[in-house]
Design an enzyme around this catalytic site. Structure first.
Site, PDB file in Angstrom:
ATOM      1  N   HIS A 177      15.074  36.254   7.172  1.00 58.26           N
ATOM      2  CA  HIS A 177      14.870  37.218   6.100  1.00 58.26           C
ATOM      3  C   HIS A 177      14.048  36.612   4.966  1.00 58.26           C
ATOM      4  O   HIS A 177      14.353  35.528   4.480  1.00 58.26           O
ATOM      5  CB  HIS A 177      16.229  37.686   5.575  1.00 58.26           C
ATOM      6  CG  HIS A 177      16.132  38.768   4.564  1.00 58.26           C
ATOM      7  ND1 HIS A 177      17.028  38.884   3.551  1.00 58.26           N
ATOM      8  CD2 HIS A 177      15.256  39.780   4.402  1.00 58.26           C
ATOM      9  CE1 HIS A 177      16.717  39.930   2.802  1.00 58.26           C
ATOM     10  NE2 HIS A 177      15.641  40.488   3.303  1.00 58.26           N
ATOM     11  N   ASP A 229      -7.684  37.695  10.366  1.00 52.31           N
ATOM     12  CA  ASP A 229      -8.903  37.738  11.167  1.00 52.31           C
ATOM     13  C   ASP A 229      -9.396  36.320  11.424  1.00 52.31           C
ATOM     14  O   ASP A 229      -8.831  35.349  10.906  1.00 52.31           O
ATOM     15  CB  ASP A 229      -9.966  38.601  10.481  1.00 52.31           C
ATOM     16  CG  ASP A 229     -10.371  38.120   9.096  1.00 52.31           C
ATOM     17  OD1 ASP A 229     -10.402  36.894   8.852  1.00 52.31           O
ATOM     18  OD2 ASP A 229     -10.675  38.976   8.239  1.00 52.31           O
ATOM     19  N   HIS A 250      -8.396  39.467  -2.898  1.00 60.43           N
ATOM     20  CA  HIS A 250      -8.436  38.574  -1.728  1.00 60.43           C
ATOM     21  C   HIS A 250      -8.094  37.130  -2.098  1.00 60.43           C
ATOM     22  O   HIS A 250      -7.383  36.449  -1.353  1.00 60.43           O
ATOM     23  CB  HIS A 250      -9.815  38.637  -1.062  1.00 60.43           C
ATOM     24  CG  HIS A 250      -9.908  37.873   0.209  1.00 60.43           C
ATOM     25  ND1 HIS A 250      -9.139  38.168   1.315  1.00 60.43           N
ATOM     26  CD2 HIS A 250     -10.673  36.811   0.565  1.00 60.43           C
ATOM     27  CE1 HIS A 250      -9.430  37.333   2.291  1.00 60.43           C
ATOM     28  NE2 HIS A 250     -10.362  36.495   1.860  1.00 60.43           N
ATOM     29  N   TYR A 275     -11.737  41.235   6.041  1.00 63.68           N
ATOM     30  CA  TYR A 275     -10.507  41.589   5.330  1.00 63.68           C
ATOM     31  C   TYR A 275      -9.424  42.197   6.222  1.00 63.68           C
ATOM     32  O   TYR A 275      -8.554  42.913   5.742  1.00 63.68           O
ATOM     33  CB  TYR A 275     -10.801  42.517   4.145  1.00 63.68           C
ATOM     34  CG  TYR A 275     -11.738  41.879   3.147  1.00 63.68           C
ATOM     35  CD1 TYR A 275     -11.287  40.864   2.312  1.00 63.68           C
ATOM     36  CD2 TYR A 275     -13.066  42.268   3.069  1.00 63.68           C
ATOM     37  CE1 TYR A 275     -12.144  40.258   1.404  1.00 63.68           C
ATOM     38  CE2 TYR A 275     -13.930  41.666   2.167  1.00 63.68           C
ATOM     39  CZ  TYR A 275     -13.460  40.664   1.337  1.00 63.68           C
ATOM     40  OH  TYR A 275     -14.311  40.069   0.446  1.00 63.68           O
ATOM     41  N   ALA A 276      -9.449  41.895   7.516  1.00 63.79           N
ATOM     42  CA  ALA A 276      -8.388  42.346   8.425  1.00 63.79           C
ATOM     43  C   ALA A 276      -7.279  41.304   8.374  1.00 63.79           C
ATOM     44  O   ALA A 276      -7.111  40.487   9.281  1.00 63.79           O
ATOM     45  CB  ALA A 276      -8.930  42.531   9.834  1.00 63.79           C
ATOM     46  N   ASN A 277      -6.558  41.310   7.262  1.00 68.70           N
ATOM     47  CA  ASN A 277      -5.501  40.330   6.995  1.00 68.70           C
ATOM     48  C   ASN A 277      -4.336  41.045   6.340  1.00 68.70           C
ATOM     49  O   ASN A 277      -4.536  41.913   5.484  1.00 68.70           O
ATOM     50  CB  ASN A 277      -5.990  39.243   6.031  1.00 68.70           C
ATOM     51  CG  ASN A 277      -7.300  38.628   6.459  1.00 68.70           C
ATOM     52  OD1 ASN A 277      -7.374  37.988   7.487  1.00 68.70           O
ATOM     53  ND2 ASN A 277      -8.346  38.841   5.676  1.00 68.70           N
TER      54      ASN A 277
END
Length: 129
Positions: A20, A28, A96, A118-120
């Site tokens: 947890h 990316d 970012h 920016y595929a994060n």
């Protein structure tokens, strides 16, 4: 041998060790990976596996109580922005540079082959009860 779910033994084991509040950065191929977190690098070729494929597989196995992405994803990668909005209605957005700072505190980094910017997303693990 497992017959379904995540078959990659390194990733499956790393997921089993999460608790947890732990952070998991799904990123990316171009995201700088900080020193510290355990890294499972799934990147094979540009675009393979995709951010969407890896995220969907992880969400099938993890309880996630929160997610953070870069504000820039909205303009630079509308497809990823839409995917994240669909999965996380309360998605937190930060610059970012801040996402990179936050990723240093992740317990696990899963690098995809995604070749769009920016595929994060930084996931925060929840509990199933």
């Amino acid at each position: 041998m497992k017959k379904h779910g995540i078959l990659n033994r390194h990733l499956s084991g790393a997921l089993a060790a999460l608790g947890h509040g732990d952070g998991v950065l799904v990123c990316d191929a171009g995201m700088p990976i900080p020193d510290g977190p355990r890294v499972v690098d799934l990147a094979f070729r540009a675009g393979v596996p995709s951010f969407a494929e890896v995220l969907d597989g992880l969400l099938a196995e993890l309880v996630v109580e929160g997610a953070t992405a870069a504000t820039e994803v909205r303009e630079a990668n509308p497809a990823a922005a839409g995917l994240l909005a669909d999965h996380f209605p309360a998605l937190a957005l930060v610059p970012h540079e801040r996402l990179k700072e936050l990723s240093a505190g992740a317990r696990l980094v899963v690098r995809t082959g995604e070749a769009r910017p920016y595929a994060n997303v930084l996931l925060r693990c929840g509990v199933f009860f």
